[in-house]
Motif scaffolding. Structure first.
Motif, PDB file in Angstrom:
ATOM      1  N   GLN A 130       0.842  -1.197   0.000  1.00  0.00           N
ATOM      2  CA  GLN A 130       0.000   0.000   0.000  1.00  0.00           C
ATOM      3  C   GLN A 130       0.880   1.251   0.000  1.00  0.00           C
ATOM      4  OE1 GLN A 130      -2.673  -0.064   3.319  1.00  0.00           O
ATOM      5  NE2 GLN A 130      -3.874  -1.789   2.551  1.00  0.00           N
ATOM      6  N   GLY A 131       0.298   2.331  -0.460  1.00  0.00           N
ATOM      7  CA  GLY A 131       0.982   3.618  -0.384  1.00  0.00           C
ATOM      8  C   GLY A 131       1.902   3.868  -1.555  1.00  0.00           C
ATOM      9  N   ASN A 132       2.268   5.136  -1.734  1.00  0.00           N
ATOM     10  CA  ASN A 132       3.161   5.525  -2.816  1.00  0.00           C
ATOM     11  C   ASN A 132       4.606   5.513  -2.335  1.00  0.00           C
ATOM     12  OD1 ASN A 132       3.753   8.199  -1.565  1.00  0.00           O
ATOM     13  ND2 ASN A 132       1.573   8.563  -1.999  1.00  0.00           N
ATOM     14  N   PRO A 133       5.575   5.547  -3.249  1.00  0.00           N
ATOM     15  CA  PRO A 133       6.993   5.490  -2.842  1.00  0.00           C
ATOM     16  C   PRO A 133       7.396   6.595  -1.870  1.00  0.00           C
ATOM     17  CG  PRO A 133       6.770   5.098  -5.200  1.00  0.00           C
ATOM     18  CD  PRO A 133       5.411   5.503  -4.709  1.00  0.00           C
ATOM     19  N   GLN A 134       6.831   7.785  -2.036  1.00  0.00           N
ATOM     20  CA  GLN A 134       7.193   8.888  -1.145  1.00  0.00           C
ATOM     21  C   GLN A 134       6.751   8.599   0.284  1.00  0.00           C
ATOM     22  OE1 GLN A 134       5.631  12.669  -2.385  1.00  0.00           O
ATOM     23  NE2 GLN A 134       6.589  13.802  -0.711  1.00  0.00           N
ATOM     24  N   ASP A 135       5.506   8.118   0.452  1.00  0.00           N
ATOM     25  CA  ASP A 135       5.017   7.773   1.784  1.00  0.00           C
ATOM     26  C   ASP A 135       5.810   6.612   2.369  1.00  0.00           C
ATOM     27  OD1 ASP A 135       3.154   9.752   1.816  1.00  0.00           O
ATOM     28  OD2 ASP A 135       1.426   8.468   1.415  1.00  0.00           O
ATOM     29  N   SER A 136       6.142   5.628   1.536  1.00  0.00           N
ATOM     30  CA  SER A 136       6.902   4.471   2.026  1.00  0.00           C
ATOM     31  C   SER A 136       8.276   4.887   2.544  1.00  0.00           C
ATOM     32  CB  SER A 136       7.058   3.435   0.908  1.00  0.00           C
ATOM     33  OG  SER A 136       5.804   2.934   0.515  1.00  0.00           O
ATOM     34  N   PHE A 137       8.938   5.782   1.809  1.00  0.00           N
ATOM     35  CA  PHE A 137      10.252   6.261   2.247  1.00  0.00           C
ATOM     36  C   PHE A 137      10.139   7.001   3.581  1.00  0.00           C
ATOM     37  CE2 PHE A 137      13.197   9.852   2.529  1.00  0.00           C
ATOM     38  CZ  PHE A 137      14.418   9.215   2.400  1.00  0.00           C
ATOM     39  N   ALA A 138       9.170   7.909   3.682  1.00  0.00           N
ATOM     40  CA  ALA A 138       9.004   8.671   4.922  1.00  0.00           C
ATOM     41  C   ALA A 138       8.622   7.755   6.079  1.00  0.00           C
ATOM     42  CB  ALA A 138       7.942   9.750   4.719  1.00  0.00           C
ATOM     43  N   ALA A 139       7.738   6.797   5.813  1.00  0.00           N
ATOM     44  CA  ALA A 139       7.305   5.882   6.874  1.00  0.00           C
ATOM     45  C   ALA A 139       8.457   5.022   7.372  1.00  0.00           C
ATOM     46  CB  ALA A 139       6.169   5.001   6.362  1.00  0.00           C
ATOM     47  N   ASN A 140       9.291   4.542   6.467  1.00  0.00           N
ATOM     48  CA  ASN A 140      10.450   3.745   6.877  1.00  0.00           C
ATOM     49  C   ASN A 140      11.372   4.545   7.789  1.00  0.00           C
ATOM     50  OD1 ASN A 140       9.514   1.629   5.349  1.00  0.00           O
ATOM     51  ND2 ASN A 140      10.877   2.002   3.628  1.00  0.00           N
ATOM     52  N   TYR A 141      11.603   5.795   7.424  1.00  0.00           N
ATOM     53  CA  TYR A 141      12.495   6.628   8.234  1.00  0.00           C
ATOM     54  C   TYR A 141      11.895   6.871   9.619  1.00  0.00           C
ATOM     55  CZ  TYR A 141      15.959  10.200   9.292  1.00  0.00           C
ATOM     56  OH  TYR A 141      16.992  10.896   9.863  1.00  0.00           O
ATOM     57  N   ILE A 142      10.592   7.165   9.649  1.00  0.00           N
ATOM     58  CA  ILE A 142       9.925   7.426  10.931  1.00  0.00           C
ATOM     59  C   ILE A 142       9.967   6.188  11.818  1.00  0.00           C
ATOM     60  CG2 ILE A 142       7.696   7.931  11.995  1.00  0.00           C
ATOM     61  CD1 ILE A 142       7.084   9.604   9.432  1.00  0.00           C
ATOM     62  N   GLN A 143       9.698   5.031  11.236  1.00  0.00           N
ATOM     63  CA  GLN A 143       9.696   3.793  12.019  1.00  0.00           C
ATOM     64  C   GLN A 143      11.079   3.461  12.559  1.00  0.00           C
ATOM     65  OE1 GLN A 143       7.748   0.815   9.403  1.00  0.00           O
ATOM     66  NE2 GLN A 143       6.553   0.303  11.207  1.00  0.00           N
ATOM     67  N   VAL A 144      12.067   3.420  11.675  1.00  0.00           N
ATOM     68  CA  VAL A 144      13.381   2.888  12.030  1.00  0.00           C
ATOM     69  C   VAL A 144      14.164   3.849  12.905  1.00  0.00           C
ATOM     70  CG1 VAL A 144      15.593   2.110  11.101  1.00  0.00           C
ATOM     71  CG2 VAL A 144      13.466   1.440   9.976  1.00  0.00           C
ATOM     72  N   PHE A 145      14.106   5.125  12.615  1.00  0.00           N
ATOM     73  CA  PHE A 145      14.986   6.067  13.309  1.00  0.00           C
ATOM     74  C   PHE A 145      14.256   7.005  14.268  1.00  0.00           C
ATOM     75  CE2 PHE A 145      17.195   5.222   9.186  1.00  0.00           C
ATOM     76  CZ  PHE A 145      18.210   4.455   9.724  1.00  0.00           C
ATOM     77  N   TYR A 146      12.951   6.766  14.467  1.00  0.00           N
ATOM     78  CA  TYR A 146      12.224   7.599  15.422  1.00  0.00           C
ATOM     79  C   TYR A 146      11.309   6.742  16.301  1.00  0.00           C
ATOM     80  CZ  TYR A 146       8.884  11.040  17.228  1.00  0.00           C
ATOM     81  OH  TYR A 146       8.074  11.790  18.047  1.00  0.00           O
ATOM     82  N   ARG A 147      10.199   6.276  15.766  1.00  0.00           N
ATOM     83  CA  ARG A 147       9.198   5.614  16.606  1.00  0.00           C
ATOM     84  C   ARG A 147       9.687   4.292  17.182  1.00  0.00           C
ATOM     85  NH1 ARG A 147       7.003   3.416  19.726  1.00  0.00           N
ATOM     86  NH2 ARG A 147       4.807   2.952  20.074  1.00  0.00           N
ATOM     87  N   LEU A 148      10.350   3.464  16.382  1.00  0.00           N
ATOM     88  CA  LEU A 148      10.755   2.125  16.838  1.00  0.00           C
ATOM     89  C   LEU A 148      12.270   1.955  16.857  1.00  0.00           C
ATOM     90  CD1 LEU A 148       8.096   0.036  14.861  1.00  0.00           C
ATOM     91  CD2 LEU A 148       8.046   0.657  17.297  1.00  0.00           C
ATOM     92  N   LYS A 149      12.984   3.030  17.035  1.00  0.00           N
ATOM     93  CA  LYS A 149      14.445   2.927  16.984  1.00  0.00           C
ATOM     94  C   LYS A 149      14.997   2.041  18.093  1.00  0.00           C
ATOM     95  CE  LYS A 149      15.245   7.229  19.572  1.00  0.00           C
ATOM     96  NZ  LYS A 149      15.958   8.530  19.548  1.00  0.00           N
TER      97      LYS A 149
END
Length: 500
Positions: free
Chosen positions: A210-229
């Motif tokens: 689901q989602g477009n490449p831009q959202d996927s990139f932003a979501a990955n960054y938020i997950q890995v280096f912020y919310r679930l770091k």
């Protein structure tokens, strides 16, 4: 005591499970109406929430999941570590190690969520694989994937790695007839695995695409280096975690050197080595300068880190060490003596008594540690009482269609108040567009608070908040003061406001 109800992640999972079956309950809550990553859990456990309260559902869920976990644990330990008391003693050692610390924040014993069921089926799958009951192993492995795809798929990858290692080690003894027999055995086992994994695998794959490449990139960054770091970024793990697991790994490798070369032992050892390899890959993917955008190929690296490469290593290395340690004790106390040097009855009884006292001491120390551990909600007793009091007042005195702004880092407002929240740090969606929107909402609230902090939270501030978010009520601890409205309820710690 260490995991009171609601425990770790139970408000996160069980409120979403209840909303899945009853969308009118806490309608318009941002997290509850996001995509369902653990669909099978919501479909099964969620049905119970329509009959029982959330607290009783948590109790029944814990009993069921821990019973499954205990059965899987018992089966696996009895295969790898003979002895009537081996499952209990290894459990004591494992819990003691878990009380000391972990590597990436992974746990098995705690609140009820889908991964507890997944680990129970994983232990059953490993036990049957060690016994070469491949059809049953395939069924249990598929069920593990269904309950928690990340746990199940990484376990499947480690199992395949173990089989490849054993095939390489035994390549000189493998002939054409044996190869044909293995293929005939593997086909139905793979079929069972695929069939049993589909209920959980299909919605997870649909969520990923689901989602477009831009959202996927932003979501990955938020997950890995912020919310679930704390789970995903190896640069965020503390030094003690690295030292603890390095010691465990070296000790385990030392203990298994002289274990019997049976299929069960070798397969389990290769499985654990596979989990170590996954963790090593995860460290290589995450190590580098910070901010993470300065790492070479960081977009690709974080897209892999989001799949929890440390999870099995974190959960199962202490288990492997506990098994190896008990096997060593058994070997040297009861089995290694020759007939000439066989200990007399008194010596043998003394050794057994020492072992029992040692194990009971470890177990007692673990219970003491759990008893003195601060509650998972990180509140004092008086604050906790005030929190529950405010939530229960909200449940009894506000309409169902309200939308609340709640204090940062609270986790169980919906559990007690049964009202929707605009956004909360804990309840982050798992689809790309949902993660991006979650981050946008948090950023807006932070900006709103900073903008009006010095000016004062007057009518203009409240009107801006309401028009932008649709929030109707505030449950606050320190936020304020609000110059134009009075609280409709307050206690020693919290205040409830209704926006004009």
């Amino acid at each position: 005591m260490r995991f009171p109800i609601p425990g770790t992640n139970e408000p996160h999972y069980l409120t979403k499970a209840r909303h899945y079956w009853n969308p009118q309950w806490c309608a318009d809550d941002f997290f509850l109406e996001s995509s369902n990553a653990h669909l099978f859990f919501f479909q099964t456990v969620g049905a119970v929430t329509q009959v029982l309260s959330l607290s009783l559902t948590a109790v029944l869920g814990r009993i069921t999941a821990f019973l499954l976990l205990a059965v899987g644990w018992y089966r696996l330990i009895r295969v790898l570590c003979p002895g009537l008391w081996s499952p209990l003693i290894t459990a004591w050692f494992y819990l003691a190690l878990a009380a000391i610390g972990n590597f990436s924040g992974e746990w098995i014993i705690g609140g009820i969520e889908s991964k507890v069921f997944a680990y129970g089926f994983l232990f059953l799958a490993l036990a049957n694989a060690c016994e070469q009951n491949w059809n049953r192993a395939g069924i249990y492995a598929g069920l593990s994937i269904t309950w928690h795809p990340v746990v199940g798929i990484w376990a499947l990858a480690c199992s395949l790695f173990g089989l490849l290692c054993l095939g390489f080690l035994n390549r000189a003894r493998i002939d054409r007839a044996m190869t044909t027999s293995c293929i005939k055995t593997a086909i139905p086992a793979c079929g069972y695995l695929i069939l049993c994994s589909l209920p959980g695998l299909v919605p997870s794959v649909a969520l990923l695409i689901q989602g477009n490449p831009q959202d996927s990139f932003a979501a990955n960054y938020i997950q890995v280096f912020y919310r679930l770091k704390h789970h995903l970024d190896p640069m965020d793990f503390d030094l003690f975690s690295y030292l603890l697991y390095a010691i465990l790994l070296v000790a385990w490798l030392f203990l298994v050197r002289k274990e019997s070369p049976s299929f069960a032992n070798r397969f389990f050892q290769c499985f654990i080595i596979g989990s170590v390899g996954l963790a090593g890959i995860g460290i290589l993917l995450g190590i580098g300068p910070r901010p993470a955008s300065e790492m070479p190929y960081y977009a690709f690296r974080m897209s892999l880190l989001k799949f929890y490469p440390f999870r099995l290593f974190d959960a199962l290395l202490p288990l492997a060490f506990s098994i190896a340690l008990i096997r060593l004790i058994q070997q040297y106390l009861f089995h290694s003596a020759t007939e000439k040097a066989k200990p007399d009855w008194l010596t043998l009884s003394l050794c057994k008594t020492i072992l029992v006292v040692l194990c009971l001491g470890i177990f007692t120390g673990t219970l003491y540690s759990a008893w003195n551990h601060p509650p998972v909600h990180k509140m004092s007793l008086s604050q906790r009482a005030d929190w529950i009091d405010a939530c229960e007042w909200i449940q009894n005195h506000t309409p169902d269609d309200t939308l609340f702004l709640t204090p940062a880092h609270t986790t169980d407002f919906k559990w007690y108040a049964q009202r929707p929240e605009y956004v909360t740090f804990k309840d982050c969606p798992q689809d790309a567009s949902g993660i991006v929107e979650w981050n946008r909402r948090l950023k807006y609230l932070r900006k709103w608070g900073q903008e009006y902090y010095n000016k004062g939270f007057d009518d203009r501030a409240l009107q801006a908040l309401q028009q932008k978010t649709g929030i109707t009520h505030l449950l606050v601890k320190r936020l304020g003061p609000f110059t134009s409205i009075d609280p409709i309820y307050q206690n020693r710690t919290y205040k409830v406001y209704q926006l004009p």
